[in-house]
Design an enzyme around this catalytic site. Sequence first.
Site, mmCIF file in Angstrom:
data_model
loop_
_atom_site.group_PDB
_atom_site.id
_atom_site.type_symbol
_atom_site.label_atom_id
_atom_site.label_comp_id
_atom_site.label_asym_id
_atom_site.label_seq_id
_atom_site.Cartn_x
_atom_site.Cartn_y
_atom_site.Cartn_z
ATOM 1 N N HIS A 1 6.242 -0.696 -5.375
ATOM 2 C CA HIS A 1 6.860 -0.170 -6.591
ATOM 3 C C HIS A 1 7.537 1.180 -6.347
ATOM 4 O O HIS A 1 8.314 1.652 -7.188
ATOM 5 C CB HIS A 1 5.788 -0.034 -7.675
ATOM 6 C CG HIS A 1 6.332 -0.113 -9.075
ATOM 7 N ND1 HIS A 1 7.678 -0.169 -9.362
ATOM 8 C CD2 HIS A 1 5.692 -0.131 -10.283
ATOM 9 C CE1 HIS A 1 7.855 -0.212 -10.666
ATOM 10 N NE2 HIS A 1 6.668 -0.191 -11.253
ATOM 11 N N THR B 1 4.972 -16.182 3.069
ATOM 12 C CA THR B 1 3.685 -16.783 3.416
ATOM 13 C C THR B 1 3.428 -17.971 2.501
ATOM 14 O O THR B 1 3.720 -17.924 1.307
ATOM 15 C CB THR B 1 2.538 -15.756 3.306
ATOM 16 O OG1 THR B 1 1.304 -16.382 3.670
ATOM 17 C CG2 THR B 1 2.402 -15.194 1.899
#
Length: 419
Positions: free
Chosen positions: A390, A337
């Site tokens: 994560h 993006t």
Amino acid sequence: MSEVKVPELAESITEGTIAEWLKSVGDQVEKGENIVELETDKVNVEVISEVAGVLSEIKAEEGETVEVGSVIAVVSDGEAQPASNDSKETEKQEESPKEDATKTVAPSNKQEVKEEETASSNDRVQATPSARKLAREKGIDLSKVKTQAGDVIRPEDVENASKPAQPKQAEKSQPAQAKSNDNPSKPVVREKLSRRRQTIAKKLLEVSNNTAMLTTFNEVDMTNVMELRKRKKEKFQEDHNGTRLGFMSFFTKASVAALKKYPDVNAEIDGTDLILKQFYDIGVAVSTEEGLVVPIVKNCDKKNFAEIEQDIVDLAVKAKDKKLGLDDMMGGSFTITNGGVFGSLMSTPIINGTQAAILGMHSIVTRPVAIDKERMENRPMMYIALSYDHRIIDGKQAVGFLKTIKDLIENPEDLLLES
């Protein structure tokens, strides 16, 4: 007679919303002609008629939610009759009893004649199906309804026409209305969220709730890639039929190289399984009036810079024209993006769907940079960000991935060798 059904949309899409009927009841339709536009979670889809004939019935109004496989209209055999013929037939039917009707018809029959005249008049006016339905319910002649915008009459125009003009009474009732308003000096407008905006909100909340998202940053010196682009852009454009050499192709190719080096970034979690994707379909975020969409540039590892640039341009045009197909939106493995096109200096982009990470590009800003202990120079710099899950990716991998992007952009010759 043929039923028009909501087609199979995609594996994850089970329903849509009627955005707009492109045909009205009584209209002639050809085989393969678009008759209605559906708004889904991802794209707008135009539904065609499988046969030629006349649209004889509409079973779902604009704004209604419809499920895949449900019948939303009926197309009958035959041809549409011109409005003038209908009116002539109506006149013929009314001619014979006209004289008697004026003498002996009861009030209820006069009302029926009036309704027939109104229906005939309504058939000749351009209006949405929902507006026609409302007009029938309220007994309103559509030919006398004024539109607020455009030539097509909409439900709100019919509602306005049904309200009696009573300015004096309205003025008298204003104080009472003011009392019921908590704070009349702070006006607000309440609008229903579009289906797409509802879906965007839902998906972003899901990502926030279902991932352990972190963001790491780095900065890129854009000097070398800008100089290379400046030297090669005219020749590039000549050699590739007008396709421009932008920055997105550099970052896309750099991302593919980094994904090969750090395969966990190109993965997703499915229950207790880790799915490592061995393809490189890169989503490119595009801003539209209805919100952000992420069409997919397929097989970026097998495409050259020109092919990637052209695909991005084509997808962006389709997105703004609301012509994206479901295939354009499905199957991405990683997303880029570019908030820099709006002036963003730094941001923490949100991961797209079930993907493991997203790369954020930002504005190129000239600022002083230390070249060594003795020298400083003004350089065109860009902050880049990697938001990642994560649960899949450790900090070391995330930092290494972003460092790979940085090294390849700052040394574009290496990027060409990687390609």
